[in-house]
Design a protein around this motif. Structure first.
Motif, PDB file in Angstrom:
ATOM      1  N   GLY A 178       0.815  -1.212   0.000  1.00 23.62           N
ATOM      2  CA  GLY A 178       0.000   0.000   0.000  1.00 23.62           C
ATOM      3  C   GLY A 178       0.844   1.255   0.000  1.00 23.62           C
ATOM      4  O   GLY A 178       0.557   2.214  -0.724  1.00 23.62           O
ATOM      5  N   LEU A 179       1.914   1.249   0.770  1.00 23.69           N
ATOM      6  CA  LEU A 179       2.794   2.404   0.821  1.00 23.69           C
ATOM      7  C   LEU A 179       3.535   2.606  -0.498  1.00 23.69           C
ATOM      8  O   LEU A 179       3.656   3.731  -0.984  1.00 23.69           O
ATOM      9  N   SER A 180       4.005   1.524  -1.100  1.00 20.85           N
ATOM     10  CA  SER A 180       4.724   1.656  -2.367  1.00 20.85           C
ATOM     11  C   SER A 180       3.801   2.108  -3.494  1.00 20.85           C
ATOM     12  O   SER A 180       4.203   2.898  -4.347  1.00 20.85           O
ATOM     13  N   VAL A 181       2.567   1.643  -3.511  1.00 22.12           N
ATOM     14  CA  VAL A 181       1.616   2.109  -4.522  1.00 22.12           C
ATOM     15  C   VAL A 181       1.368   3.606  -4.356  1.00 22.12           C
ATOM     16  O   VAL A 181       1.346   4.359  -5.338  1.00 22.12           O
ATOM     17  N   LEU A 182       1.217   4.042  -3.134  1.00 22.14           N
ATOM     18  CA  LEU A 182       0.987   5.461  -2.866  1.00 22.14           C
ATOM     19  C   LEU A 182       2.182   6.305  -3.284  1.00 22.14           C
ATOM     20  O   LEU A 182       2.027   7.319  -3.976  1.00 22.14           O
ATOM     21  N   VAL A 183       3.381   5.905  -2.901  1.00 20.97           N
ATOM     22  CA  VAL A 183       4.578   6.675  -3.227  1.00 20.97           C
ATOM     23  C   VAL A 183       4.843   6.645  -4.728  1.00 20.97           C
ATOM     24  O   VAL A 183       5.190   7.670  -5.335  1.00 20.97           O
ATOM     25  N   LEU A 184       4.670   5.497  -5.368  1.00 20.70           N
ATOM     26  CA  LEU A 184       4.888   5.424  -6.814  1.00 20.70           C
ATOM     27  C   LEU A 184       3.860   6.241  -7.583  1.00 20.70           C
ATOM     28  O   LEU A 184       4.194   6.893  -8.576  1.00 20.70           O
ATOM     29  N   ALA A 185       2.621   6.234  -7.140  1.00 24.75           N
ATOM     30  CA  ALA A 185       1.580   6.994  -7.840  1.00 24.75           C
ATOM     31  C   ALA A 185       1.861   8.489  -7.765  1.00 24.75           C
ATOM     32  O   ALA A 185       1.811   9.192  -8.778  1.00 24.75           O
ATOM     33  N   PHE A 186       2.165   8.981  -6.577  1.00 24.61           N
ATOM     34  CA  PHE A 186       2.421  10.411  -6.450  1.00 24.61           C
ATOM     35  C   PHE A 186       3.827  10.783  -6.891  1.00 24.61           C
ATOM     36  O   PHE A 186       4.046  11.884  -7.380  1.00 24.61           O
ATOM     37  N   GLY A 187       4.779   9.879  -6.738  1.00 20.24           N
ATOM     38  CA  GLY A 187       6.122  10.133  -7.251  1.00 20.24           C
ATOM     39  C   GLY A 187       6.147  10.201  -8.756  1.00 20.24           C
ATOM     40  O   GLY A 187       6.879  10.991  -9.359  1.00 20.24           O
ATOM     41  N   SER A 188       5.313   9.391  -9.410  1.00 20.51           N
ATOM     42  CA  SER A 188       5.249   9.438 -10.870  1.00 20.51           C
ATOM     43  C   SER A 188       4.577  10.718 -11.365  1.00 20.51           C
ATOM     44  O   SER A 188       4.766  11.115 -12.497  1.00 20.51           O
ATOM     45  N   LEU A 189       3.811  11.376 -10.505  1.00 24.58           N
ATOM     46  CA  LEU A 189       3.249  12.675 -10.871  1.00 24.58           C
ATOM     47  C   LEU A 189       4.254  13.803 -10.646  1.00 24.58           C
ATOM     48  O   LEU A 189       4.255  14.795 -11.378  1.00 24.58           O
ATOM     49  N   LEU A 190       5.100  13.660  -9.637  1.00 21.69           N
ATOM     50  CA  LEU A 190       6.074  14.707  -9.346  1.00 21.69           C
ATOM     51  C   LEU A 190       7.241  14.714 -10.341  1.00 21.69           C
ATOM     52  O   LEU A 190       7.786  15.769 -10.638  1.00 21.69           O
ATOM     53  N   THR A 191       7.615  13.561 -10.860  1.00 25.86           N
ATOM     54  CA  THR A 191       8.733  13.494 -11.798  1.00 25.86           C
ATOM     55  C   THR A 191       8.445  14.232 -13.109  1.00 25.86           C
ATOM     56  O   THR A 191       9.269  15.048 -13.538  1.00 25.86           O
ATOM     57  N   PRO A 192       7.303  13.996 -13.787  1.00 26.42           N
ATOM     58  CA  PRO A 192       7.029  14.802 -14.998  1.00 26.42           C
ATOM     59  C   PRO A 192       6.863  16.288 -14.698  1.00 26.42           C
ATOM     60  O   PRO A 192       7.212  17.129 -15.534  1.00 26.42           O
ATOM     61  N   ALA A 193       6.359  16.621 -13.515  1.00 31.18           N
ATOM     62  CA  ALA A 193       6.247  18.039 -13.154  1.00 31.18           C
ATOM     63  C   ALA A 193       7.631  18.674 -13.093  1.00 31.18           C
ATOM     64  O   ALA A 193       7.806  19.825 -13.506  1.00 31.18           O
ATOM     65  N   TYR A 194       8.604  17.924 -12.619  1.00 28.23           N
ATOM     66  CA  TYR A 194       9.971  18.448 -12.589  1.00 28.23           C
ATOM     67  C   TYR A 194      10.542  18.557 -13.997  1.00 28.23           C
ATOM     68  O   TYR A 194      11.194  19.531 -14.357  1.00 28.23           O
ATOM     69  N   TRP A 195      10.297  17.549 -14.833  1.00 29.00           N
ATOM     70  CA  TRP A 195      10.834  17.565 -16.197  1.00 29.00           C
ATOM     71  C   TRP A 195      10.207  18.662 -17.056  1.00 29.00           C
ATOM     72  O   TRP A 195      10.815  19.108 -18.015  1.00 29.00           O
ATOM     73  N   LEU A 196       9.002  19.068 -16.737  1.00 29.06           N
ATOM     74  CA  LEU A 196       8.321  20.082 -17.533  1.00 29.06           C
ATOM     75  C   LEU A 196       8.745  21.510 -17.187  1.00 29.06           C
ATOM     76  O   LEU A 196       8.287  22.450 -17.828  1.00 29.06           O
ATOM     77  N   GLN A 197       9.600  21.656 -16.215  1.00 26.66           N
ATOM     78  CA  GLN A 197      10.117  22.991 -15.925  1.00 26.66           C
ATOM     79  C   GLN A 197      10.994  23.448 -17.083  1.00 26.66           C
ATOM     80  O   GLN A 197      11.785  22.681 -17.629  1.00 26.66           O
ATOM     81  N   THR A 198      10.868  24.699 -17.468  1.00 22.11           N
ATOM     82  CA  THR A 198      11.613  25.181 -18.633  1.00 22.11           C
ATOM     83  C   THR A 198      13.080  25.438 -18.321  1.00 22.11           C
ATOM     84  O   THR A 198      13.955  25.119 -19.119  1.00 22.11           O
ATOM     85  N   GLU A 199      13.352  26.026 -17.181  1.00 21.62           N
ATOM     86  CA  GLU A 199      14.738  26.319 -16.810  1.00 21.62           C
ATOM     87  C   GLU A 199      15.036  25.664 -15.468  1.00 21.62           C
ATOM     88  O   GLU A 199      14.274  25.783 -14.527  1.00 21.62           O
ATOM     89  N   ILE A 200      16.162  24.995 -15.429  1.00 21.87           N
ATOM     90  CA  ILE A 200      16.539  24.301 -14.195  1.00 21.87           C
ATOM     91  C   ILE A 200      17.747  25.020 -13.598  1.00 21.87           C
ATOM     92  O   ILE A 200      18.842  24.994 -14.155  1.00 21.87           O
ATOM     93  N   TYR A 201      17.511  25.674 -12.506  1.00 20.71           N
ATOM     94  CA  TYR A 201      18.587  26.286 -11.753  1.00 20.71           C
ATOM     95  C   TYR A 201      18.808  25.469 -10.494  1.00 20.71           C
ATOM     96  O   TYR A 201      17.950  24.712 -10.073  1.00 20.71           O
ATOM     97  N   SER A 202      19.958  25.656  -9.909  1.00 19.67           N
ATOM     98  CA  SER A 202      20.270  24.900  -8.705  1.00 19.67           C
ATOM     99  C   SER A 202      19.268  25.189  -7.590  1.00 19.67           C
ATOM    100  O   SER A 202      18.829  24.290  -6.893  1.00 19.67           O
ATOM    101  N   ASP A 203      18.882  26.453  -7.453  1.00 21.65           N
ATOM    102  CA  ASP A 203      17.934  26.824  -6.412  1.00 21.65           C
ATOM    103  C   ASP A 203      16.562  26.197  -6.658  1.00 21.65           C
ATOM    104  O   ASP A 203      15.917  25.717  -5.740  1.00 21.65           O
TER     105      ASP A 203
END
Length: 149
Positions: free
Chosen positions: A32-57
């Motif tokens: 149950g915990l892994s399904v929850l983390v994978l489901a929301f983690g898979s949403l956070l990863t594309p959100a990060y990739w869709l950022q136009t400019e990646i700065y360290s901050d």
């Protein structure tokens, strides 16, 4: 995770079989915990990739936000699992979980004014260790609120 397993017929069926309760509980909890983390983690990863400019901050802010979101989901999952195992009533478990989150947040906020380092460890113990222990003891000894059962 435990909604179907605590039904009166199913619960008595599995209690009469030689099932290793430790293994059963750990597998249900981790799946149950892994399904929850994978489901929301898979949403956070594309959100990060869709950022136009990646700065360290920005990267550090994203990692902090992602960690905080997943940590909050884990706490909510653990608390809701423990309250459902104890109450065996989904609606009451949700209300109690929200209440526990509110009271816990207020207590941690009060403790952080005293000592930030100690309040962090106290919060980790109260939010992670104690609810898992309560849920395990409830499942192991078949405790809980059994109205009409």
């Amino acid at each position: 995770m435990f909604l179907e397993d605590f039904a009166p017929g199913i619960n008595s069926f599995w209690r009469s079989r030689p099932v290793n309760l430790k293994l059963w509980f750990v597998v249900k909890y981790l799946v149950g915990l892994s399904v929850l983390v994978l489901a929301f983690g898979s949403l956070l990863t594309p959100a990060y990739w869709l950022q136009t400019e990646i700065y360290s901050d920005q990267f550090h802010r994203f990692l902090y936000a992602a960690f905080f979101a997943i940590y909050c989901l884990v706490i909510m999952y653990i608390l809701s699992m423990a309250t459902y195992c104890l109450l065996r009533q989904p609606i009451y478990a949700v209300v109690l979980t929200i209440g526990l989150l509110f009271i816990g947040t207020m207590a941690i906020n009060w403790l952080s004014e005293l000592n930030y380092f100690a309040s962090t460890w106290i919060a980790m113990i109260f939010c992670l260790v104690i609810p898992i222990t309560i849920a395990w003891l409830v499942v192991k000894h078949d405790w809980g609120w059994k109205v009409g059962r």
